[in-house]
Design a protein around this motif. Structure first.
Motif: not given
Length: 863
Positions: A805-807, A719, A837, A721-722, A792-793, A835
């Motif tokens: 940011t989750p992608l 999963y 994630f 994320k940036t 995350p977040y 969400d």
């Protein structure tokens, strides 16, 4: 060569190009220029002054500041020095017909002790450029084999070198500031507004709210119905069969965004003339990009090529041979005022004043109360359908019963969930599905509407998504062997109707929809239109009041009760991000808004506090051991590390009060461990950390997609994320059964396997000095007991206040900008997509099956 060949190729009574002459007085330094030439093919013409003329090379991909690439340069005829000032259009029928932009200009100097003639003769011409766009040292190297005019243009490694630098991202004239399309159409450049914006010339209707221009807007969507609603309260429009685009125009220029907030202006360069058609200082318009067939009817099939092509030269060619048309139907922002709370009919009146229609930009007209008549006309013209919109509707970024679509033909978007074998190469049909809530439902296969080129293109996109996991339960029966893919690709399909079993009858593939998210693909129902008195149209609160903030905007400090605890928030006006002006209040309001998303990822995890008491440009410090001044209700956990004599009291943030207390201390980002208190020695996710080592972010994207493919082959899901910075994190949820050493060892094997397969892309040495430049550093050493990572977040302490940011994997593609989500727009994104994630918390896997497959890889077997 002199200018005889130049003159021989041109008729100067037909072309505006200068005749010129040899022997013009030399300048103090020899001149350099580059012209961007959109002839039969887009290319760049490099010109260097020598012996009273410009020696010239046609460079198809243009000059670049990236020393890792070599661009072909074809030596052409000498040009007169007057050509260095030429910008305009060479008429059709003439040699080199098309638009010419003066893309760059300046001077150059030779490098080395050889003369220009000697360097050209030996086929190794070295020079240093001083210009407006290009600077630094270059070389032109003659290719000995092949035609005698083939050279390579190389950038030397120097302080001006930039990895990934693309000349097409700087496509404006240094002489006039114009785009290629403005030159082709003989338009003046849109003047840049300086200083404070002028008062609007337009009278703003009731409901307009003075506001800064939003960075993003979610488009308003229509529900389906079977027939037009009756009454003058409805406005009717043609439904254009194209792709939706929101158009932003201000002093910084113009940009087009898709429904998924992806940039579109480089895909449709002919639409860079849009500011010439908008008589305003700033505006946001809503419209549809279409391609018209020979009868003037929108054709999604013709538009498909424009949607999927990525090469700049091909895009430029298609923009001339098959230009798109932008139909504008709504105005959402104008000259400093947000119009989304203005009734639609008033927005349309203002749009008619603002828009100046033209060949490529048109006003999509509306017809009050004429639904049946417009539907009949649409059927006669072979159009897709019509739209019905409440005249008093406000603009809401969601699907609403204030707007309806009435389709003449059954056509909608479907998720591609796999493919079945057939007589053709690659696949015979695509397996389609739609979402019902969170569940994918099988809707049938489509096997017609493809040509061979499209089949190859679709398969290329599907191949990295292949998985053993079937998206449907129960698994549908297939007449031919099926291959399943992750449900990320979307396509447009036309069909006759639905069967009783919920399958498509006579489906025809129309094209891919890269502008749509798979989660948005649901079955379009055809309910009767609402009675006018029962419509749910209602006034939406002004944008500033759309979300209730924790802290008021005009207080220096505030005391609130949160989760049963009294919290005093201080220094609320202190600026934490100086360039953007974001204050501590902004940080607290952000974390309050995302608390439900972030807390499950912090719960029961020890935190390493990184405190920025004076913002991102002040001194910061780490704090692991909780202070005695911390309140008694704030949970702390004593943890003794092997090398330490005493235990450290780590803070744990299990609730909103704890999170906001830490933010008030100046904790901009939250850094939890990879294990939870009850299983400290056993991480519950594996972290893959991809960092750029002097390479563009597109290489991070390429590396991440290869990691995903490898994980899928091992039966694992990652999963992404940036990080909020320059890298990307990929989380692999695992059962808290393995030690940190085992998790790290597994990740190291994956890293070394990928580095062996793609040594040109990955680098793995721990020492920075030993890492190869221009590659992605695969870091597995972040996995360890006591080590923490940005959750995350969280906000990050970098300029522009980016968010980790989750992608969705569908977003991990070239052109991704990791800093595009920040404190100003991230909350709206999370409200929209939820969400991403949550599987990291719930989808825990065992590593043994994957490890067995890895061992087979090391042994040389197929995965």
């Amino acid at each position: 060569m002199a200018l005889e060949e130049y003159a021989k190729k041109r008729s100067f009574d037909q072309t505006p190009e200068p005749k010129g002459q040899v022997g013009k007085a030399p300048h103090a330094a020899p001149r350099y220029c580059v012209q961007r030439h959109h002839a039969s093919h887009l290319h760049y013409d490099l010109r260097l002054e020598m012996d009273g003329v410009f020696k010239s090379w046609a460079v198809p991909k243009g000059p670049t500041l990236d020393p890792s690439v070599k661009h072909l340069a074809m030596m052409v005829e000498d040009h007169p020095l007057d050509y260095g000032n030429f910008e305009g259009v060479i008429p059709a029928g003439n040699y080199g017909a098309g638009s010419v932009m003066l893309w760059d200009r300046g001077t150059f100097e030779l490098l080395g002790d050889k003369t220009a003639e000697e360097q050209l003769a030996r086929g190794d011409f070295k020079f240093r450029v001083t210009a407006e766009k290009i600077n630094g040292e270059f070389a032109l190297v003659h290719i000995k084999r092949g035609k005698g005019n083939e050279w390579l243009l190389l950038k030397k490694k120097d302080p001006f070198a930039q990895t990934g630098w693309d000349p097409n991202e700087h496509a404006f004239s240094v002489a006039t500031g114009r785009t290629q399309e403005e030159i082709a159409r003989n338009l003046e450049a849109v003047p840049q507004k300086q200083g404070k914006s002028k008062p609007s010339k337009y009278k703003m209707p009731e409901g307009a709210v003075k506001s800064p221009m939003p960075a993003e807007i979610e488009p308003m969507l229509a529900q389906s119905t079977i027939s037009p609603p009756a009454g003058d309260a409805w406005l009717f429009e043609i439904k254009w069969d194209g792709v939706r685009s929101l158009c932003f125009i201000n002093s910084e220029g113009m940009r087009l965004t898709s429904r998924r907030q992806n940039a579109m202006e480089q895909q449709y360069p002919e639409l860079t003339i849009l500011p010439h058609h908008v008589n305003a200082e700033s505006a946001i318009l809503d419209g549809e990009i279409v391609t018209l067939d020979d009868k003037g009817v929108p054709s999604f099939a013709l538009l498909q090529r424009r949607i999927t092509v990525g090469d700049a030269a091909t895009i430029a060619r298609l923009s001339r041979s098959k230009p798109v048309v932008l139909y504008i139907f709504d105005l959402l922002y104008l000259d400093g005022y947000d119009l989304r709370d203005v009734p639609l009919i008033e927005r349309k009146k203002l749009l008619a004043e603002v828009l100046i229609p033209g060949e490529l930009v048109k006003l999509s007209d509306h017809f009050p109360g004429k639904g049946a008549e417009l539907l009949a006309l649409a059927k006669e013209k072979g159009l897709e359908g019509i739209l019905a919109k409440r005249a008093d509707s406000r603009y809401e970024g969601k699907r609403t019963d204030c707007w309806f679509k009435i389709k003449i033909v059954s056509q909608q978007e479907f998720v591609i969930c796999g493919f079945a074998e057939g007589e053709r190469d690659h696949f015979g049909s695509l397996i389609l599905g739609l979402y019902e809530g969170q569940k994918l439902v099988y809707t049938g296969n489509v096997g017609t509407g493809f040509d061979q080129a499209m089949i190859r293109e679709i398969y290329k996109l599907m191949e990295p998504l292949i998985t053993d996991r079937v998206q449907f339960k129960p698994v549908p029966k297939m007449l031919r062997p099926a291959t399943w893919i992750e449900p990320e690709l979307v396509c447009e399909v036309r069909f006759s109707n639905w069967t009783e079993e919920g399958r498509l009858r006579a489906p025809v593939f129309l094209g891919l929809r890269t502008d749509l998210d798979a989660k948005d693909c649901v079955r379009e129902t055809s309910e009767p239109p609402p009675e006018i008195g029962k419509s749910k149209a209602k006034k939406r609160p002004a944008k500033q009041a759309a979300r209730t903030h924790l802290l008021a905007p005009d207080t220096k400090e505030e005391t609130l009760e949160i989760d049963g605890h009294r919290l005093k928030f201080t220094n609320l006006n202190k600026v934490f991000y100086p360039d953007e002006g974001y204050t501590k209040r902004d940080l607290l309001n952000y974390y309050d808004a995302v608390a439900e998303l972030i807390l499950p990822h912090l719960c029961d995890r020890p935190l390493s506090l990184k405190r920025y008491p004076n913002g991102i440009e002040g001194k910061w410090f780490f704090q692991k051991d909780a202070s005695e001044s911390f309140p008694d209700w704030l949970r702390t956990v004593p943890i003794k590390h092997d090398e330490a004599k005493e235990a450290i009291n780590y803070v744990v943030a299990d609730d909103r009060a704890s999170l906001l207390y830490l933010v008030n201390l100046g904790c901009i980002d939250q850094n939890p461990g990879m294990s939870r208190v009850e299983s400290l020695d056993n991480p519950d996710f594996i972290l893959i950390d991809l960092d750029p080592h002097e390479c563009p972010y597109d290489k991070i994207v390429e590396a991440a997609l290869l990691v995903r493919k490898k994980l899928a082959a091992l039966g694992l899901e990652g999963y992404p994320k940036t990080t909020g910075g320059d890298g990307m994190h990929i989380y692999i949820p695992i059962e808290p059964h393995y030690t940190f050493e085992q998790a790290r060892y597994f990740t190291e094997i994956v890293a070394r396997v990928l580095a062996a397969e793609r040594p040109d892309l990955f680098t793995t040495p721990r020492s920075v000095a030993k890492r190869e430049k221009g590659r992605v550093y695969f870091d597995w050493l972040q996995i360890g007991s006591g080590k923490t990572i940005s959750a995350p977040y969280v906000l990050r302490a970098y300029p522009k206040a980016p968010v980790a940011t989750p992608l969705a994997w569908s977003e991990v593609k070239p052109g991704l900008i990791p800093q595009q989500w920040n404190i100003s727009n991230a909350v709206e994104r999370f409200e929209r997509i939820g969400d991403l994630f949550s599987p990291v918390l719930n989808d825990k896997r065992r590593l043994e099956p994957a490890l067995e497959k890895l061992v087979s890889v090391i042994g040389g077997k197929e995965v």
